[in-house]
Design an enzyme around this catalytic site. Structure first.
Site, short mmCIF file in Angstrom:
data_model
loop_
_atom_site.label_atom_id
_atom_site.label_comp_id
_atom_site.label_asym_id
_atom_site.label_seq_id
_atom_site.Cartn_x
_atom_site.Cartn_y
_atom_site.Cartn_z
N GLU A 158 17.97 22.26 30.14
CA GLU A 158 16.73 22.40 29.42
C GLU A 158 15.56 21.25 29.90
OE1 GLU A 158 19.71 22.01 28.05
OE2 GLU A 158 19.83 24.11 27.70
N ASP A 209 24.78 23.83 33.11
CA ASP A 209 24.80 23.39 31.65
C ASP A 209 23.61 22.17 31.86
OD1 ASP A 209 25.15 23.29 29.09
OD2 ASP A 209 27.00 21.96 29.32
N ASP A 212 25.60 26.73 22.36
CA ASP A 212 26.79 26.23 21.41
C ASP A 212 26.62 27.00 19.90
OD1 ASP A 212 27.19 24.53 23.45
OD2 ASP A 212 26.43 22.78 22.34
#
Ligand code: MIG
Length: 775
Positions: A403, A400, A484
């Site tokens: 980015e 997770d 999300d």
């Protein structure tokens, strides 16, 4: 959660323009001067750092797995005149003008595609761009992870990995950056892969109708044109270029249950017990960030999870696998006796600024530093760190925040998202590049480190890897979820085109959080979402901290029953779905497909975003609005059967399907062949004791793929395929079963062949040839 105002991909420091690309040979002027982005923002391009200026740019593509010189050379002819050079193959003609670098392509009937506009390409300080003509009736798909509907005509799509929480249908930058698209019109389809790791952007006729602009804030205009004419061929070639996924363990195709967080051992045990007590199949439980000690990666909270090995062993005995989340941010803790921080600093593994200072930002562990995954030794170190997790029995890793998502101030302090400074160097000494060049690669490289680490640590077993961020080629290392999303009907609706466009971008193993991550689902939304989730290649329920619980049983009996029925259906379909995964692993074919994939000549499919095909034969037309019990369904050319009632239709036609809450409309193509297993509570490693082949009248062919589902023996030939054919012979329906191929031994089992609406025959399957006659 911290707020995340949309943030342009610019560093704060007001970096200077230092790149001045050469003009073309003919002494031409700079012919392109577009605004780089709205609002007078500054240029983010930093030139390559390695010696030799632009040398090494190519080697840093990180997407291309087959070097250009290793491609098979197909026969072609070259013709040269004073004006142009023409290259002709058996399928296409490429014409390059001599006076300016304009490329035009034509198919066999002379129709142009992927052809440059008059203004063909251009440069300016810090940016390179090319312009292509949008042909009549052309539609655009793929582009990696995208919100909105299927066709991206008239939109602008930026490739810059971003933590795009709170995304909606207008959001541009997403977690994934995959600069690939498929252009389709009724004559043909072709693909374009824009091979740049820098910030890049497609303007698909938004600024100027009929003109597609592709721009990169890098020094080269490097792209591949892939002729179809069918979408399937384009994806096969694109994944030959950027790689395909390894076959995942079969259990990863089962149902996954996740929440932020199942925060303690007791809660997890209780969760597992509920699934088994209620007879709702489930294979995987995910542990979110609270399993760690103060969000320190590769640690366990001694209070919440005092004995993870025991917990995981007990869960294993009950048929569950456990997946843990891993974030890239390593807690900054110089005095903390935190081994991972200490080793990372000692070996200089973390990203530094251009001035040589350790870069830090804020994430869950508060002040954190970030591994430079572009360096092979850092990837190796990181990969090996997973030992703390695999040693206690963890079978998969969820990556997770890669980015990477970083806040400028501690969480909860209203900080904004930042990135590493764009001039921060990354990569090995011999191949240094700026963050401007490597930002998009961070998630890809983290997933690579993870996948290769697990491969070594669990060398006998396939592992499951999941990532939020990625780049072209991410399918080689990981499955991907869509980040999300929200517990909203619009997000349920959007999940289908989103996942279909990922599949068209070479990433087949994808899913959205069932029930929605942020917010609270209603019982009705949850039931509808579980039906749709049954179709997701990755079937995972997840929900955020401080939302209502979202397990299949929390909404009452009626919803629980619906969830059980559709999760059961998923497990029944596993032999079919596993075969689709094998196809994706060998040819790149998407698992979940928009109808245009199989009906590219049919204009009625070009905008059809709310019907999907799971593999070649099974079509779903889900309901994604509250209170709706009927919906229009398009049935393309051919015969279609209602999965539930057996009713038969002759397409093309529209029908109004009745879809009470218990029912998601499902259809099978005439000649469709679908392998069905008995319902199990989890994917067992035991071979199937019985198998049902459901075959719908018509003519068709399908090959069932089987192996042990968990080891790497299949790579040595230990697999089995069985080809099934159905056709009509006068009044009779013939089913031909070819001799089983491959070295995977299947003990004798009962096979039931059902020709739907006609009859059933059963036999003991010993892998030999058979010919069955029905009717
Ligand atoms: O800042 O780990 O998208 O799935 O549950 C939020 C907590 C961090 C974002 C992921 C979400 C996950 C959550 N994470």
């Amino acid at each position: 959660m911290f707020p995340n105002p949309p943030q342009p991909p610019l560093s704060k420091g007001g970096q200077e323009i230092i790149y001045q690309p050469p003009l073309s040979k003919g002494g031409q002027e700079i012919i392109y001067q577009p605004p780089l982005s709205k609002g007078g923002q500054e240029i983010i391009y930093q030139p390559p750092l390695s010696k030799g200026g632009q040398g090494g740019v190519e080697s840093r593509s990180h997407s291309i797995t087959v070097p250009d010189e290793e491609w098979e050379i197909i026969p072609f002819e070259v013709r040269e005149t004073d004006e142009k050079i023409e290259i002709e193959t058996s399928q296409i003609l490429i014409s390059v003008k001599r006076d300016r670098p304009a490329i035009e392509c034509f198919d066999k009937s002379g129709k142009p595609f992927a052809s440059d506009c008059d203004r063909s390409m251009g440069w300016r300080a810090g940016a390179t761009a090319g312009w292509k003509r949008i042909e009549a009736d052309e539609h655009f798909y793929g582009f990696g992870q995208r919100t909105g509907f299927l066709d991206k005509l008239s939109e602008v799509k930026t490739n810059w990995t971003t933590d795009s929480l709170d995304y909606n249908s207008l959001t541009d930058e997403m977690y994934q950056a995959i600069a690939f698209y498929i252009a389709l019109n009724p004559d043909r389809a072709y693909g374009i892969f824009f091979n740049t790791t820098f910030w890049s952007q497609f303007d698909i006729g938004a600024e100027q109708p009929g003109v597609l602009r592709m721009e990169t804030r890098g020094p080269e205009l490097d792209y591949y044109i892939i002729y179809g004419p069918e979408p399937a061929q384009i994806i096969a070639t694109y994944t030959q270029l950027t790689g395909r996924m390894p076959l995942p363990p079969k259990w990863a195709l089962g149902y996954h249950q996740c929440r932020w967080s199942y925060e303690s051992e007791d809660v997890v045990r209780e969760l597992a017990k509920e699934f088994r007590d209620r007879a709702i199949p489930c294979d995987v439980i995910h542990l979110d960030i609270d399993y760690m000690r103060g969000y320190r990666v590769f640690t366990w909270s001694p209070k919440r999870f005092p004995d993870p090995a025991k917990l995981i062993a007990d869960l294993k005995a009950a048929g569950f696998k456990v997946v843990t989340i891993v974030d890239p941010g390593v807690k900054y803790e110089p005095e903390g006796d935190y081994e991972i921080f200490d080793r990372g600093v000692e070996n200089d593994y973390f990203v530094r600024t251009a001035e040589g200072k350790l870069f830090h930002g804020y994430v869950w562990p508060d002040k954190a530093v970030f591994p430079d995954f572009l360096r092979p030794e850092v990837r190796q170190w990181w990969g090996e760190l997973h030992k703390t997790l695999t040693d206690v029995g963890i079978a998969g890793i969820w990556n997770d925040m890669n980015e990477p998502a970083i806040a400028e101030r501690p969480f909860g302090d209203g900080g904004e998202h930042i990135s590493f400074p764009l001039d921060a160097p990354q990569g090995p000494e011999s191949d240094r590049a700026t963050h401007a060049q490597t930002h998009n690669l961070y998630g890809l490289m983290m997933a690579k480190a993870c996948a290769q680490g697990l491969q070594k640590l669990r060398s006998a077993d396939r592992s499951f890897v999941l990532t939020r961020s990625g780049f072209a080629g991410i399918q080689r290392y990981s499955s991907v979820w869509m980040g999300d999303n929200q517990s909203q009907w619009e997000h349920l609706e959007m999940s289908l085109p989103m996942l279909c466009n990922m599949g068209l971008s070479g990433v087949a193993f994808v899913g959205c959080d069932i029930g929605g991550f942020a917010g609270n689902a209603t019982a009705e939304l949850f039931a509808r979402w579980m039906q749709v989730g049954m179709l997701y290649p990755l079937m995972r329920g997840h929900s955020a901290m401080s939302t209502a619980q979202h397990e299949p049983w929390v909404f009452g009996d009626r919803t629980e029953k619906i969830c059980r029925e559709y999760i059961n259906l998923r497990y029944q379909l596993l032999p079919y779905i596993y075969t689709l995964f094998w196809e994706a692993a060998t040819t790149g074919t998407p698992i979940l497909r928009p109808l245009l994939y199989h009906f590219p000549r049919d204009r009625a499919t070009y905008h059809l975003y709310d019907q999907v095909l799971l593999g070649p034969s099974l079509m779903a037309a889900p309901v994604y609005r509250p209170g709706v019990e009927h919906r229009a369904v398009y049935l393309p050319e051919g015969t279609w059967y209602d999965w539930w009632t057996g009713e038969c239709y002759d397409g093309p036609m529209h029908i109004l399907a009745h879809a009470p809450l218990e029912r998601m409309p499902l259809y099978v193509r005439g000649g469709g062949i679908i392998a069905i297993a008995p319902v199990r509570q989890f994917v067992s490693e035991e071979p199937l004791e019985s198998l049902k082949m459901r075959i719908w009248p018509g003519s068709g062919e399908w090959t069932l793929y089987e192996d042990d589902g968990h080891s790497f023996e299949h790579q040595k030939g230990v697999w089995a395929t069985t080809n099934y054919k159905v056709y009509l012979e006068g009044e009779k329906i013939i089913v031909e079963i070819a001799a089983r191929e491959g070295q995977f031994l299947i003990s004798e089992r009962e096979v039931i062949v059902e020709v739907v609406g006609v009859g059933e025959q059963r036999f003991t399957d010993d892998g030999t040839v058979r010919r069955l006659t029905f009717g």
